[in-house]
Design an enzyme around this catalytic site. Structure first.
Site, short mmCIF file in Angstrom:
data_model
loop_
_atom_site.label_atom_id
_atom_site.label_comp_id
_atom_site.label_asym_id
_atom_site.label_seq_id
_atom_site.Cartn_x
_atom_site.Cartn_y
_atom_site.Cartn_z
N LYS A 189 -21.86 -0.53 4.52
CA LYS A 189 -20.69 0.09 5.08
C LYS A 189 -19.57 -0.25 4.30
CE LYS A 189 -19.67 -3.67 8.16
NZ LYS A 189 -19.64 -4.03 9.48
N TYR A 218 10.31 -10.82 -5.12
CA TYR A 218 10.96 -10.56 -3.92
C TYR A 218 11.48 -11.75 -3.27
CZ TYR A 218 9.95 -5.58 -5.10
OH TYR A 218 9.80 -4.44 -5.57
#
Length: 402
Positions: free
Chosen positions: A48, A280
């Protein structure tokens, strides 16, 4: 079998920015190791979410080559894509919603999970339209509290499934369930769920259900709880060489080898003075004159922002930690004055053979689980499958869409 990895130059030619190398020989060895633990039980390879980020189709093929006999996905769309790509092994999928592609699943010969009366009604109607029986597996909620039929509603679902089977609309090929805490060996809920599964299975069989497979064992139960193996075990994360949890053991203690190695090429190296902010928010400020290295992957590539200031990376053979915040496309490491060339290799995680971090190391840095680390790696990072058989391709190129 092609076991020779491509050269560094060839790999960089495929992606001068970043790459995820997928060692299919390691995956085969993991499947072989897991099969050795299961006795007579067959092994279902769970692929999956594009094979937990490793590439569903090549991983499914490699697992089948190593002795897996079933393949599984979560969604029907994932399963149908594998069928369309030519995978003809027994294939199960379990995450259905109303109006799902039941008829397409029937015509593709999928084993489709049914957890409630609405799903049984829809798959039965689709089977009548298709003119052929649907292969369904009844899922019991033995305590996980997600999908699956509650014990109080089980008799109704079993009776309705048996009636649909008698009509010829369905064939009940399996009865199954899923553990909540098998990654905590010895937790009392594990035995409670196993007992509940036994009771619900006995009821179904007493009503005439004769499943081909009965299964509840996931990766941790496969590794630690032989009593749960029944006819089939479902191995997901362990197949990719990652331990389900620290309580179960490390990948080395379990005899597993991580399959994915994620690396990038240093994009820029530059000197900066003391007191220079990095990325940042300037959550990292250089303590002294130093050298910064720019690694050109970020949270858009699946690098967890939660690992800002903590994520480990091996740059040109030495370990460093992310300096400051992970940005969308890049992060920075403080190289401490080292003379590193642009283009040098930065390994974020791999098997750990050469001092590189592992996915488990990144999971600790990001306060998450290793499942998420490998599964979240984005599609703009090419997968390079190493060790593919000639029948299935050379293995030295990016994964083909499944």
């Amino acid at each position: 079998m092609n076991n020779t990895p491509t050269s560094t130059d060839t790999r960089r030619g495929l992606s001068s920015r970043a790459r995820a190398e997928i060692d299919l020989d390691a995956l085969r060895a993991n499947v072989t190791s897991l099969r050795a633990r299961t006795g007579r039980a067959a092994l279902m390879a769970v692929v999956k979410s594009d094979g937990y980020g490793h590439g569903a189709l090549p991983c499914a093929k490699a697992a089948l080559e190593a002795g897996a006999t079933w393949v599984a996905t979560a969604t029907p769309e994932e399963a149908l894509a594998l069928r369309a790509a030519g995978l003809d092994a027994p294939l199960m999928c379990w995450l259905w919603t109303p109006g799902g592609p039941w008829r397409e699943g029937i015509e593709a010969g999928l084993d489709m999970s049914v957890s409630g009366m609405w799903a049984l009604a829809e798959v039965t109607a689709a089977a009548r339209e298709a003119g052929r029986p649907a292969r369904i597996q009844l899922k019991a909620d033995t305590g996980l509290g997600r999908n699956g039929c509650q014990p109080a509603d089980w008799a109704e679902l079993v009776a309705a499934a048996r009636a649909a089977e008698a009509e010829g609309a369905v064939r009940v090929t399996g009865v199954w369930s899923h553990f909540a805490r098998a990654d905590e060996p010895g937790h009392p809920s594990v035995q409670q769920q196993l007992d509940t599964f036994g009771d619900m299975l006995a009821h179904a069989e007493g009503e005439g259900i004769d499943p081909e497979v009965r299964h509840i064992a996931n990766s941790p139960a496969t590794l630690t709880l032989p009593a749960s193996h029944f006819d089939l075990v479902r191995t997901g994360i362990a197949m990719y060489g990652i331990s389900p949890s620290p309580e179960v053991g490390t990948h080395r203690e379990l005899g597993l080898r991580p399959v994915m190695t994620l690396s990038a090429n240093v994009a820029l190296v530059k000197g900066v003075p003391a007191g220079h902010g990095v990325s940042y928010g300037h959550t990292y400020v250089t303590a002294e004159e130093t050298t910064l290295g720019l690694i050109p992957v970020g949270y858009a590539d699946g690098i967890p922002r939660h690992a800002s200031g903590r994520g480990p990376v091996l740059v040109a053979g030495e370990r460093h930690t992310i300096a400051g915040r992970v940005a969308m496309d890049q992060f920075v490491v403080d190289l401490g004055g080292r003379k590193v060339q642009e283009g040098a290799e930065a390994v974020l995680f791999g098997p750990g053979d050469h001092g590189e971090p592992t996915a488990e190391d990144w999971a600790r840095a990001a306060d998450t689980i290793a499942y998420e680390i490998v599964t979240r790696i984005g599609q703009r990072v090419p997968r390079i499958h190493l060790g593919a058989t000639e029948e299935h391709g050379s293995g030295d190129g990016p994964a083909q869409p499944a």
